[in-house]
Write a protein that holds these residues in place. Structure first.
Motif, PDB file in Angstrom:
ATOM      1  N   SER A 185       6.476  -4.115  -5.744  1.00 21.12           N
ATOM      2  CA  SER A 185       5.106  -3.814  -6.159  1.00 21.12           C
ATOM      3  C   SER A 185       4.747  -2.448  -5.588  1.00 21.12           C
ATOM      4  O   SER A 185       5.493  -1.881  -4.782  1.00 21.12           O
ATOM      5  CB  SER A 185       4.124  -4.890  -5.675  1.00 21.12           C
ATOM      6  N   CYS A 186       3.602  -1.938  -5.990  1.00 21.76           N
ATOM      7  CA  CYS A 186       3.186  -0.586  -5.626  1.00 21.76           C
ATOM      8  C   CYS A 186       3.121  -0.392  -4.116  1.00 21.76           C
ATOM      9  O   CYS A 186       2.483  -1.158  -3.402  1.00 21.76           O
ATOM     10  CB  CYS A 186       1.809  -0.325  -6.242  1.00 21.76           C
ATOM     11  N   ALA A 187       3.779   0.641  -3.616  1.00 21.49           N
ATOM     12  CA  ALA A 187       3.712   0.988  -2.189  1.00 21.49           C
ATOM     13  C   ALA A 187       2.437   1.780  -1.912  1.00 21.49           C
ATOM     14  O   ALA A 187       1.715   2.189  -2.826  1.00 21.49           O
ATOM     15  CB  ALA A 187       4.942   1.788  -1.786  1.00 21.49           C
ATOM     16  N   TYR A 188       2.166   1.996  -0.631  1.00 26.73           N
ATOM     17  CA  TYR A 188       0.956   2.711  -0.207  1.00 26.73           C
ATOM     18  C   TYR A 188       1.405   3.928   0.607  1.00 26.73           C
ATOM     19  O   TYR A 188       1.810   3.810   1.757  1.00 26.73           O
ATOM     20  CB  TYR A 188       0.075   1.775   0.628  1.00 26.73           C
ATOM     21  N   TRP A 189       1.335   5.095  -0.045  1.00 27.62           N
ATOM     22  CA  TRP A 189       1.848   6.330   0.558  1.00 27.62           C
ATOM     23  C   TRP A 189       0.732   6.987   1.374  1.00 27.62           C
ATOM     24  O   TRP A 189      -0.002   7.831   0.889  1.00 27.62           O
ATOM     25  CB  TRP A 189       2.370   7.252  -0.542  1.00 27.62           C
ATOM     26  N   ASP A 190       0.616   6.562   2.638  1.00 26.12           N
ATOM     27  CA  ASP A 190      -0.518   6.977   3.467  1.00 26.12           C
ATOM     28  C   ASP A 190      -0.266   8.260   4.243  1.00 26.12           C
ATOM     29  O   ASP A 190      -1.137   8.737   4.958  1.00 26.12           O
ATOM     30  CB  ASP A 190      -0.920   5.859   4.429  1.00 26.12           C
ATOM     31  N   ARG A 191       0.937   8.835   4.093  1.00 25.89           N
ATOM     32  CA  ARG A 191       1.201  10.136   4.713  1.00 25.89           C
ATOM     33  C   ARG A 191       2.276  10.855   3.907  1.00 25.89           C
ATOM     34  O   ARG A 191       3.134  10.206   3.272  1.00 25.89           O
ATOM     35  CB  ARG A 191       1.608   9.981   6.177  1.00 25.89           C
ATOM     36  N   PRO A 192       2.269  12.175   3.892  1.00 24.02           N
ATOM     37  CA  PRO A 192       3.151  12.931   3.007  1.00 24.02           C
ATOM     38  C   PRO A 192       4.633  12.798   3.317  1.00 24.02           C
ATOM     39  O   PRO A 192       5.469  12.981   2.435  1.00 24.02           O
ATOM     40  CB  PRO A 192       2.677  14.377   3.173  1.00 24.02           C
ATOM     41  N   ASP A 193       4.983  12.496   4.560  1.00 22.52           N
ATOM     42  CA  ASP A 193       6.402  12.415   4.920  1.00 22.52           C
ATOM     43  C   ASP A 193       6.928  10.984   4.900  1.00 22.52           C
ATOM     44  O   ASP A 193       8.029  10.705   5.393  1.00 22.52           O
ATOM     45  CB  ASP A 193       6.622  13.021   6.306  1.00 22.52           C
ATOM     46  N   ALA A 194       6.173  10.060   4.312  1.00 24.40           N
ATOM     47  CA  ALA A 194       6.562   8.651   4.314  1.00 24.40           C
ATOM     48  C   ALA A 194       7.790   8.419   3.431  1.00 24.40           C
ATOM     49  O   ALA A 194       7.942   9.033   2.373  1.00 24.40           O
ATOM     50  CB  ALA A 194       5.407   7.783   3.819  1.00 24.40           C
ATOM     51  N   THR A 195       8.678   7.541   3.871  1.00 22.21           N
ATOM     52  CA  THR A 195       9.774   7.065   3.042  1.00 22.21           C
ATOM     53  C   THR A 195       9.283   5.867   2.235  1.00 22.21           C
ATOM     54  O   THR A 195       8.180   5.350   2.467  1.00 22.21           O
ATOM     55  CB  THR A 195      10.956   6.636   3.904  1.00 22.21           C
ATOM     56  N   LEU A 196      10.113   5.402   1.295  1.00 24.83           N
ATOM     57  CA  LEU A 196       9.758   4.212   0.535  1.00 24.83           C
ATOM     58  C   LEU A 196       9.547   3.021   1.465  1.00 24.83           C
ATOM     59  O   LEU A 196       8.598   2.236   1.287  1.00 24.83           O
ATOM     60  CB  LEU A 196      10.855   3.902  -0.492  1.00 24.83           C
ATOM     61  N   GLU A 197      10.403   2.891   2.470  1.00 23.74           N
ATOM     62  CA  GLU A 197      10.250   1.793   3.424  1.00 23.74           C
ATOM     63  C   GLU A 197       8.929   1.900   4.174  1.00 23.74           C
ATOM     64  O   GLU A 197       8.220   0.899   4.369  1.00 23.74           O
ATOM     65  CB  GLU A 197      11.414   1.810   4.424  1.00 23.74           C
ATOM     66  N   ASP A 198       8.592   3.116   4.616  1.00 22.23           N
ATOM     67  CA  ASP A 198       7.329   3.323   5.318  1.00 22.23           C
ATOM     68  C   ASP A 198       6.149   2.931   4.426  1.00 22.23           C
ATOM     69  O   ASP A 198       5.198   2.275   4.881  1.00 22.23           O
ATOM     70  CB  ASP A 198       7.168   4.799   5.710  1.00 22.23           C
ATOM     71  N   ALA A 199       6.197   3.369   3.175  1.00 23.79           N
ATOM     72  CA  ALA A 199       5.080   3.133   2.263  1.00 23.79           C
ATOM     73  C   ALA A 199       4.928   1.653   1.927  1.00 23.79           C
ATOM     74  O   ALA A 199       3.803   1.150   1.789  1.00 23.79           O
ATOM     75  CB  ALA A 199       5.273   3.958   0.988  1.00 23.79           C
TER      76      ALA A 199
END
Length: 445
Positions: A185-199
């Motif tokens: 499902s849709c990830a949440y990209w809360d910072r510009p350097d985030a990886t898919l796992e982070d998001a």
């Protein structure tokens, strides 16, 4: 005599009523059309027969899945050019405003008239099309397509078959696309350097915070997938979780992950329909990317069921893809490619319709957060994963299945970017009669 590609381009432009937006390469090696950008590769006459028998999206999808059609160059740019034509000709303009009274009937008449004109235009070059296609028999649909369905729409049996068509294609296949998070499902990209796992971790944590989870609470995760939300909530927020799914393959892997995390006593995974679940009350319910499968005919039942499973003051987080409202909702039809190849019987609803049904069921909707751009980024990450592991993915399933997922995810990314569809987190509360919702006075999460 014109080359095959010239004839294909002329035929396509006659049917579209405008210049072909993408270059064409025919099976004889000839090319025609715009010199810049990607090229649509028509590998054989069968591709044209598919388009002749099923003009538009489904014919293109069958050609793509079978490998009769391909794209040389940037797939996103190719789809963007092609869907730009479709949007210009057929789709309502996003953000065009409210529809005046009486416009629905007029719009329906206009669509019928436009369809008749397009049909007539398509018939005029039929002789040329038959000359190019050779034997004009309809080719069989690719094996990956759903053709037979059993039972009434959104009955228990039919929903189970639909879910298993989509999800029971192999956990290893999904792992290649989704990565270690196994969140679909849709990830949440809360910072510009985030990886898919982070998001994905940020998305799960955002939901836990919105639900105000605390140790000792009971959480129901509807459509739990491979257990990622259940694992995160139990490990980081100390809650007891029941996760339900209709996919046996998902449940098997989710239980394995729960055991490996040492959370067997705090997380239970069941193969169960939400309509058959009666183990409330729960303090909170998460439904992440599941409501798209419910369907319009069952959505009120879905909302009522979740409302009844919550205790007074309990919260629901409904994370769901939405579509733009149609001028005539009764005439709305599901996407043929998605329905035949990806999510059988799935339906998207406008955000306002979802909010209204939740309120009709008794919920107080307290917060709506749009994550449209986040899903476009997520889908592009998934496509990159699939492209990087394409040979392995094909061994795990079929090349046709790989092509289905690549087209579906790339096209969906563009749809989110173009504001043709969206995704929203709706936070709702089963507010008690006292009126004390338990919600914080501000939106800080």
């Amino acid at each position: 005599m014109p080359h095959t590609a010239d004839r294909l381009t002329a035929l396509a432009e006659g049917m579209l009523g405008r210049p072909m937006p993408i270059r064409i390469r025919a099976w004889d090696g000839s090319e025609a059309g715009p010199p810049d950008g990607p090229t649509l590769v028509v590998r054989n006459r069968r591709a044209l027969r598919r388009l002749l028998w099923k003009p538009g999206e489904l014919g293109f999808a069958r050609g793509w899945v079978s490998g009769d059609l391909d794209v040389d160059g940037d797939l996103y740019e190719a789809l963007g050019r092609l869907t730009g034509v479709a949007l210009h000709r057929d789709e309502p303009v996003p953000g065009a405003g409210r529809v005046p009274a009486g416009a629905v009937t007029a719009a329906a008449r206009a669509r019928l008239a436009d369809r008749a004109r397009r049909t007539a235009a398509a018939l005029r070059p039929i002789g040329e099309a038959l000359t190019l296609t050779g034997l004009p028999l309809p080719p069989p649909a690719p094996a990956e397509e759903v053709r037979r369905r059993h039972g009434m729409l959104h009955s228990l049996r039919r929903d189970q078959e639909a879910i298993r068509h989509h999800y029971d294609v192999g956990n290893d296949f999904y792992a290649l696309i989704l990565g270690p998070s196994m969140v679909y499902s849709c990830a949440y990209w809360d910072r510009p350097d985030a990886t898919l796992e982070d998001a994905q971790r940020a998305k799960l944590d955002l939901i836990c915070r919105k639900l105000a989870l605390r140790p000792g609470m009971r959480l129901l995760d509807v459509g739990c997938g491979w257990g990622s939300m259940a694992l995160h909530a139990a490990e980081h927020y100390g809650v007891q979780v029941v996760g339900i799914t209709l996919s046996r393959e998902q449940a098997d892997l989710a239980r394995k992950r729960v055991s490996e995390a040492g959370l067997t006593g705090r997380v239970e995974i069941r193969v169960q329909d939400y309509r058959e679940h009666a183990d409330g009350p729960y303090d909170a319910i998460s439904s992440i990317g599941m409501a798209e499968h419910v369907g319009r005919v069952r959505y009120r039942e879905y909302a009522d069921t979740l409302y009844d499973l919550l205790r007074p003051g309990g919260r629901l987080l409904n994370h769901q893809i939405s579509r733009r409202p149609a001028p005539d909702e009764e005439a709305y039809q599901v996407d043929e490619f998605i329905d035949r190849y990806v999510f059988p019987d799935g339906e998207l609803a406008p955000l306002g319709s979802t909010v209204s049904v939740l309120e009709e069921a008794g919920f107080e909707v307290r917060d709506v957060q749009a994550l449209r751009e986040h899903y476009a980024t997520t889908l592009r990450a998934w496509v990159a994963n699939l492209e990087a592991a394409q040979p392995q993915a094909a061994k795990l399933t079929t090349m046709g299945r790989v092509r289905v997922w690549r087209l579906y995810m790339a096209a969906s990314a563009l749809s989110f970017e173009q504001n043709r569809i969206g995704v929203n987190q709706i936070l709702a509360v089963k507010t008690p009669e006292s009126g004390r919702s338990g919600m914080p006075p501000t939106r800080v999460l």
